[in-house]
Design a protein around this motif. Structure first.
Motif, short mmCIF file in Angstrom:
data_model
loop_
_atom_site.label_atom_id
_atom_site.label_comp_id
_atom_site.label_asym_id
_atom_site.label_seq_id
_atom_site.Cartn_x
_atom_site.Cartn_y
_atom_site.Cartn_z
N ASP A 231 -1.14 42.68 18.41
CA ASP A 231 -1.18 42.70 16.95
C ASP A 231 0.22 42.51 16.37
O ASP A 231 1.22 42.96 16.96
CB ASP A 231 -1.73 44.04 16.44
CG ASP A 231 -3.24 44.10 16.44
OD1 ASP A 231 -3.88 43.04 16.63
OD2 ASP A 231 -3.79 45.21 16.26
N THR A 232 0.30 41.85 15.24
CA THR A 232 1.54 41.77 14.46
C THR A 232 1.19 42.07 13.01
O THR A 232 0.04 41.89 12.58
CB THR A 232 2.17 40.37 14.54
OG1 THR A 232 1.29 39.41 13.92
CG2 THR A 232 2.44 39.95 15.99
N SER B 83 2.10 40.42 10.46
CA SER B 83 1.75 39.17 9.78
C SER B 83 0.29 38.82 10.02
O SER B 83 -0.43 38.43 9.09
CB SER B 83 2.65 38.03 10.27
OG SER B 83 3.98 38.23 9.88
N VAL C 153 2.61 41.48 4.41
CA VAL C 153 3.42 42.26 5.34
C VAL C 153 4.15 43.37 4.60
O VAL C 153 4.19 44.52 5.05
CB VAL C 153 4.42 41.35 6.08
CG1 VAL C 153 5.42 42.19 6.88
CG2 VAL C 153 3.69 40.39 7.02
N ASP D 144 8.80 44.03 12.50
CA ASP D 144 8.67 43.37 13.80
C ASP D 144 8.40 44.37 14.92
O ASP D 144 8.19 43.97 16.06
CB ASP D 144 9.92 42.56 14.13
CG ASP D 144 10.11 41.38 13.19
OD1 ASP D 144 9.08 40.79 12.79
OD2 ASP D 144 11.25 41.05 12.86
N LYS E 112 2.40 34.38 19.27
CA LYS E 112 3.03 33.82 18.07
C LYS E 112 2.47 32.44 17.77
O LYS E 112 2.26 32.07 16.60
CB LYS E 112 4.54 33.75 18.25
CG LYS E 112 5.26 35.07 18.14
CD LYS E 112 5.30 35.56 16.70
CE LYS E 112 6.17 36.80 16.55
NZ LYS E 112 6.15 37.33 15.17
N GLN F 1 -0.79 32.77 16.10
CA GLN F 1 -0.62 33.28 14.74
C GLN F 1 -0.15 32.19 13.79
O GLN F 1 -0.64 32.08 12.65
CB GLN F 1 0.39 34.43 14.74
CG GLN F 1 0.71 34.98 13.35
CD GLN F 1 1.86 35.95 13.37
OE1 GLN F 1 2.38 36.30 14.43
NE2 GLN F 1 2.28 36.40 12.20
#
Length: 267
Positions: free
Chosen positions: A10-11, A13, A23, A36, A113, A116
């Motif tokens: 998970d992030t 963003s 965010v 981050d 990434k 995403q």
């Protein structure tokens, strides 16, 4: 109010996109100092009005369809980005870049990434009319250099070097830091934040940190590319002039050229 338990991969963003928030809103609600750095297993509170994935608050203003130039915080709430102009699903129409191509061009970009960012990249290219091999290679190589293979969506430096830069529209105390470089092609200076925000229907002048969010940052990159007429230069193979218009000079030209040559080969 929804609760999300952070899972591996998970992030903020990705979660902001999933729940239709930003965010900055997630970070503020959950007292996260470093967006981050989030911890697997931690429970995140989704801000009021964003109880289901994809839901926007009823009071959110509708987005308007619609970067960067080198040479204090707002009390207003972030404005949501407008829809991307162009094909409704450019990532699947065969005209964008594939996951495999993206990771070959940017070999240090992680799978997570890449997953995403890929939809945002393809939407941005569709919005800017980036369709040919030469245009895509030039765009992706500039993104790769400017963002460290999409590692950085915000300039590492404080931005204080831009303080008082009237050529960037930085006329108020704190503008240098407030309007530091953000996005995969760094949007820099109050004037550029204002121009990009007006074009995209997002109040970036009062919410500058939104420019570092992927759903906005890749669109500001597309706006900059299109507004500077870079497609024609890219198509003619004038990569040096593309670099000059993005950078204001030729800093990092050799590195940009390496990405460009690789992208041409991959594409």
């Amino acid at each position: 109010m929804a609760i999300h338990t952070i899972r591996r991969g998970d992030t903020l963003s990705a979660l902001a996109q999933k729940y239709g928030t930003s965010v900055s809103a997630l970070a503020k609600t959950n007292n996260i100092k470093n967006p981050d750095l989030i911890i697997t297993g931690r429970k995140l509170t989704i801000p009021d009005g964003f109880d289901r994935p994809g839901q926007r608050p009823a009071t959110a203003p509708p987005g308007m369809p619609g970067s960067s130039s080198r040479p204090g915080s707002s009390t207003q709430s972030p404005t949501q980005a407008g829809p991307v102009t162009g094909p409704s699903a450019p990532a699947g129409n065969g005209k964008g870049v594939t996951m495999d191509q993206l990771r070959k061009i940017m070999p240090n970009l992680s799978q997570a990434k890449a997953e995403q960012y890929l939809p945002h990249i393809n939407n941005a290219m569709a919005e800017a009319g980036i369709t040919t091999k030469n245009q895509k290679a030039a765009f992706l190589s500039q993104l790769a250099h400017e963002s460290g293979q999409l590692r950085y969506m915000e300039e590492i430096a404080s931005g204080s070097a831009y303080e008082g830069r009237r050529d960037l529209g930085n006329t108020q105390p704190g503008d240098g830091t407030r309007f530091k470089g953000r996005g995969p092609i760094q949007l820099t200076g109050r004037s550029n934040y204002r121009a990009a925000g007006q074009a995209l229907g997002i109040d970036l002048e009062n919410n500058p940190k939104r420019a570092a969010d992927p759903d906005v940052g890749f669109r500001t990159a597309a706006w900059f590319w299109k507004s500077r007429g870079l497609n024609s230069l890219a198509e003619s193979g004038n990569f040096r002039e593309v670099t000059r218009r993005i950078n204001g000079g030729y800093n990092g030209l050799a590195d940009r050229q390496q990405y460009y040559n690789r992208a041409l080969s991959v594409l």
